[in-house]
Write a protein that holds these residues in place. Structure first.
Motif, PDB file in Angstrom:
ATOM      1  N   GLY A  57       0.813  -1.207   0.000  1.00  0.00           N
ATOM      2  CA  GLY A  57       0.000   0.000   0.000  1.00  0.00           C
ATOM      3  C   GLY A  57       0.852   1.263   0.000  1.00  0.00           C
ATOM      4  O   GLY A  57       1.948   1.297   0.571  1.00  0.00           O
ATOM      5  N   LYS A  58       0.338   2.303  -0.611  1.00  0.00           N
ATOM      6  CA  LYS A  58       1.077   3.568  -0.743  1.00  0.00           C
ATOM      7  C   LYS A  58       0.513   4.690   0.127  1.00  0.00           C
ATOM      8  O   LYS A  58       0.989   5.815   0.049  1.00  0.00           O
ATOM      9  N   ILE A  59      -0.510   4.377   0.935  1.00  0.00           N
ATOM     10  CA  ILE A  59      -1.115   5.396   1.784  1.00  0.00           C
ATOM     11  C   ILE A  59      -0.637   5.191   3.221  1.00  0.00           C
ATOM     12  O   ILE A  59      -0.736   4.089   3.760  1.00  0.00           O
ATOM     13  N   ALA A  60      -0.139   6.241   3.827  1.00  0.00           N
ATOM     14  CA  ALA A  60       0.349   6.150   5.206  1.00  0.00           C
ATOM     15  C   ALA A  60      -0.834   6.083   6.175  1.00  0.00           C
ATOM     16  O   ALA A  60      -1.724   6.928   6.129  1.00  0.00           O
ATOM     17  N   THR A  61      -0.842   5.055   7.039  1.00  0.00           N
ATOM     18  CA  THR A  61      -1.904   4.897   8.037  1.00  0.00           C
ATOM     19  C   THR A  61      -1.281   4.589   9.401  1.00  0.00           C
ATOM     20  O   THR A  61      -1.475   3.499   9.953  1.00  0.00           O
ATOM     21  N   PRO A  62      -0.549   5.524   9.986  1.00  0.00           N
ATOM     22  CA  PRO A  62       0.153   5.250  11.239  1.00  0.00           C
ATOM     23  C   PRO A  62      -0.752   4.904  12.415  1.00  0.00           C
ATOM     24  O   PRO A  62      -0.361   4.120  13.296  1.00  0.00           O
ATOM     25  N   SER A  63      -1.961   5.457  12.459  1.00  0.00           N
ATOM     26  CA  SER A  63      -2.859   5.170  13.583  1.00  0.00           C
ATOM     27  C   SER A  63      -3.405   3.751  13.504  1.00  0.00           C
ATOM     28  O   SER A  63      -3.439   3.030  14.509  1.00  0.00           O
TER      29      SER A  63
END
Length: 531
Positions: free
Chosen positions: A47-53
Motif C-alpha cells: 500500500g502507498k497510503i500512510a496509516t500510522p494510527s
C-alpha cells in the motif's frame, strides 16, 4: 415481537449476572465508510497510503485478516452491526436506504445499544446513521423516495424526528441521516436538525479533474462536506472525555462518513498523500482514529477501553481507482472486486481490535469473522445471555481475542451483494449463486460479459484469493452440499444455535438479472425461493 416482550427482555438483561461484574470495559466501535482492506498499510504491505494510527492500533492489538461486512454496501451492514442479524432477513433485500427513508430496524428488535444500556452503560452514537428515521411529512405523501427529487421538499424539518438512533437504545446522537451524497445536508442532534435546512445545495464530489456533484436538495446554511469528519471526531472526543470523568462504562458507536464519496478531505489534508484526494481522505480518516485513541489515553481509560475499527464494505470505484493503481496502490489488495460486489473485494474489510487489559498486542488471526458478531461479543464480554429472538447471526469472537481456544468462531458466513446475490463461505471454499459480480465490477448483472457464464461460481480461496478459477463444474458435490447449507440457514431464520426464527419477508435466493424474462408459466424467472 410486542413491546411487553421487549420490556421484559431488557429487564432480564438488566438483572443478568455478569461473569465480569465490575470489570466491564468501555466499548468504542469505529465504522469507516468504504475503506478498502488494502487501504490500511499494516494489512497491505504494498500500500502507498500512510496509516500510522491503524498500524499502531494493530501493533497494540489484534488484526483479523478474514473479517467480512454483512453486505458489500452500507445500510445492510449497519443493520447487522446494530442487531447481530443479517439484513437480508429484514425487508431490505437489495440496495441501501436514502437520507429520508423510514426506520429499518424493526420495532421491538433488541439492539446492541439496548443490551449494553441494560447493563449499566451510557450509550452514544456519533456519525452517519443510514438506518432510516421517520421525518414529519408535509401534505399527502405516501412515502419518501430518494430517487424522486420532488419528495425532498415534502418534509417539515422543524419538527422532531422519530424512530432514529435514540429510539433503539442510544442516550445521545449527533450526526447525519445517511451518506453525504444524500439529502438532507444537515447535522442532527438527538431528534432534531441542528440548523433548519432552508437552502438548496449540492456538494462537489471531486475538486481535481472532472467535477461532479451529489444529489441536490435541502441543506443547512453554511453546511460543508469538508467539515463533517472533523465535526464527528470532535463530538466523539467530547463523549469520551465526559464519560471518562463520569466513571461508568460507556459505549460509543462512531460510524464515520469517510472515505465515502463525496471525497472531501478538509483543507489541511488536501494534497498530503501526493496521490489523490481519496488517499488524502484515507489519511484524514487515519488521523481521526488517532485522535480517538489519544482521547482515551489522555483520559486515563485506554487500558480498559475496547476499540474496534473496521469498514462497512470494500472501497468504492468512485475512489478513482486508475489514479490509485497508477501509483501502485490497490484498495482491494490482492482480491477481486470492490464495493457492491459478491467478490471478496466487496466485503472483506479491515478489522482491528485493541483492549490492553485483556488482549495481547501484536496478534494476527485468520479466523473467519463477520461484523454481525459484534453483538454476541459485547454480550459475552458483559456476561449477558442473549434471548433466542435476538442476534440470530452473531457469534462471539471473545475466545479468539483472549486466545482461549483454537476452535473456529463460526463455521461459515453468508455474503450479500448490492443486487441481493448470495454467497456462502465455509473454510477455504466460497460458493456464489450468480454468474457475475452481483455488483458494480465486470461482469455486471445483465451485462454482455455475464451472458453465457455459469450461474454458479465456486472458488478455493486458499489457492485462488483473486477468484479467477471457477471450480463449480469440477466439484458438483461441494456445490450441492454448500447450496443445501445455505438453504438451511436462510429457512431457519438464524445461523446460530437455537429455535428457528422468521425472516421478515420471503428471501429470494437467486436474483433475476435486469434482462430476465418471465418463464413459460408467467411466474418470474422460475428459480427456487428459500422462505
Amino acid at each position: 415481537m410486542n413491546r411487553f416482550f421487549v420490556f421484559t427482555t431488557l429487564l432480564c438483561l438488566a438483572f443478568a449476572v455478569s461473569s465480569q461484574a465490575g470489570d466491564k470495559p468501555n466499548i468504542i466501535f469505529v465504522l469507516c465508510d468504504d475503506l478498502g482492506y488494502g487501504d490500511v498499510k499494516c494489512l497491505n504491505p504494498d500500500g502507498k497510503i500512510a496509516t500510522p494510527s491503524f498500524d499502531r492500533l494493530a501493533k497494540e492489538g489484534m488484526i483479523f485478516t478474514d473479517a467480512h461486512s454483512g453486505s458489500s454496501v452500507c445500510t445492510p451492514t449497519r443493520y447487522g452491526v446494530m442487531t447481530g442479524r443479517y439484513a437480508w432477513r429484514s425487508k431490505l433485500q437489495s440496495g441501501v436506504l436514502g437520507g429520508l427513508s423510514p426506520r429499518l430496524i424493526e420495532q421491538g428488535r433488541l439492539t446492541v445499544a439496548n443490551m449494553l444500556k441494560a447493563q449499566g452503560y451510557s450509550t452514544h452514537c456519533v456519525g452517519k446513521w443510514h438506518l432510516g428515521m421517520d421525518w414529519v411529512r408535509k401534505g399527502d405523501v405516501e412515502a419518501l423516495n430518494i430517487e424522486k427529487a420532488e419528495q425532498v421538499n415534502n418534509v417539515d424539518y422543524t419538527k422532531p424526528i422519530t424512530n432514529g438512533p435514540t429510539s433503539v437504545g442510544f442516550d445521545t446522537y449527533y450526526g447525519i441521516s445517511a451518506s453525504l451524497d444524500m439529502v438532507p445536508y444537515c447535522f442532527i442532534e438527538n431528534d432534531h436538525v441542528v440548523a433548519n435546512p432552508t437552502e438548496t445545495m449540492k456538494l462537489v464530489m471531486n475538486k481535481g479533474g472532472a467535477v461532479s456533484y451529489t444529489r441536490e436538495g435541502p441543506g443547512s446554511p453554511g453546511f460543508r462536506g469538508e467539515d463533517v469528519l472533523p465535526t464527528f471526531t470532535r463530538e466523539a472526543k467530547k463523549v469520551i472525555e465526559a464519560k471518562a470523568k463520569a466513571g461508568a462504562p460507556f459505549f460509543l458507536y462512531l460510524p464515520l462518513n469517510s472515505p465515502h464519496t463525496p471525497i472531501l478531505p478538509s483543507e489541511k489534508w488536501q494534497g498530503k498523500s501526493g496521490i489523490s484526494l481519496y488517499a488524502d481522505f484515507v489519511m484524514e480518516t487515519d488521523d481521526a482514529l488517532g485522535q480517538i485513541m489519544k482521547a482515551t489515553e489522555d483520559a486515563g481509560i485506554a487500558k480498559d477501553t475496547l476499540i474496534i475499527v473496521t469498514s462497512d464494505n470494500g472501497c468504492s470505484p468512485s475512489a478513482d481507482y486508475p489514479k490509485l493503481l497508477a501509483a501502485g496502490h490497490n484498495p482491494s489488495y490482492n482480491m477481486r472486486g470492490h464495493k457492491a460486489d459478491i467478490f471478496d473485494g466487496g466485503h472483506r474489510v479491515p478489522y482491528i481490535v485493541r483492549w490492553p487489559a485483556k488482549v495481547k498486542g501484536g496478534q494476527t488471526s485468520s479466523q473467519i469473522v463477520c461484523l454481525t458478531d459484534f453483538m454476541a461479543t459485547a454480550a459475552d464480554i458483559t456476561g449477558v445471555k442473549l434471548p433466542e429472538t435476538a442476534a440470530e447471526d452473531s457469534f462471539s469472537i471473545l475466545p479468539a481475542l483472549l486466545g482461549e481456544s483454537g476452535k473456529p468462531v463460526r463455521q461459515s458466513v453468508i455474503h450479500h451483494s448490492i443486487n441481493g446475490s448470495f454467497a456462502l463461505r465455509e473454510g477455504d471454499w466460497k460458493l456464489e449463486l450468480c454468474a457475475g459480480s452481483g455488483g458494480w465490477s465486470d461482469p455486471r448483472p445483465g451485462s454482455p460479459g455475464e451472458k453465457g457464464l455459469p450461474d454458479t461460481q465456486l472458488y478455493n480461496l486458499k489457492t485462488d484469493i483473486a477468484e479467477k478459477d471457477n471450480l463449480e463444474a469440477k466439484n458438483p458435490e461441494i456445490v450441492t452440499k454448500m447450496k443445501s447449507q445455505l438453504d438451511e440457514i436462510i429457512i431457519s431464520g438464524r445461523s446460530t444455535p437455537g429455535a428457528p426464527q422468521k425472516n421478515a419477508v420471503e428471501v429470494v435466493l437467486r436474483k433475476p438479472t435486469p434482462a430476465a424474462k418471465p418463464n413459460a408459466k408467467g411466474k418470474g424467472n422460475g428459480k427456487k425461493k428459500a422462505k
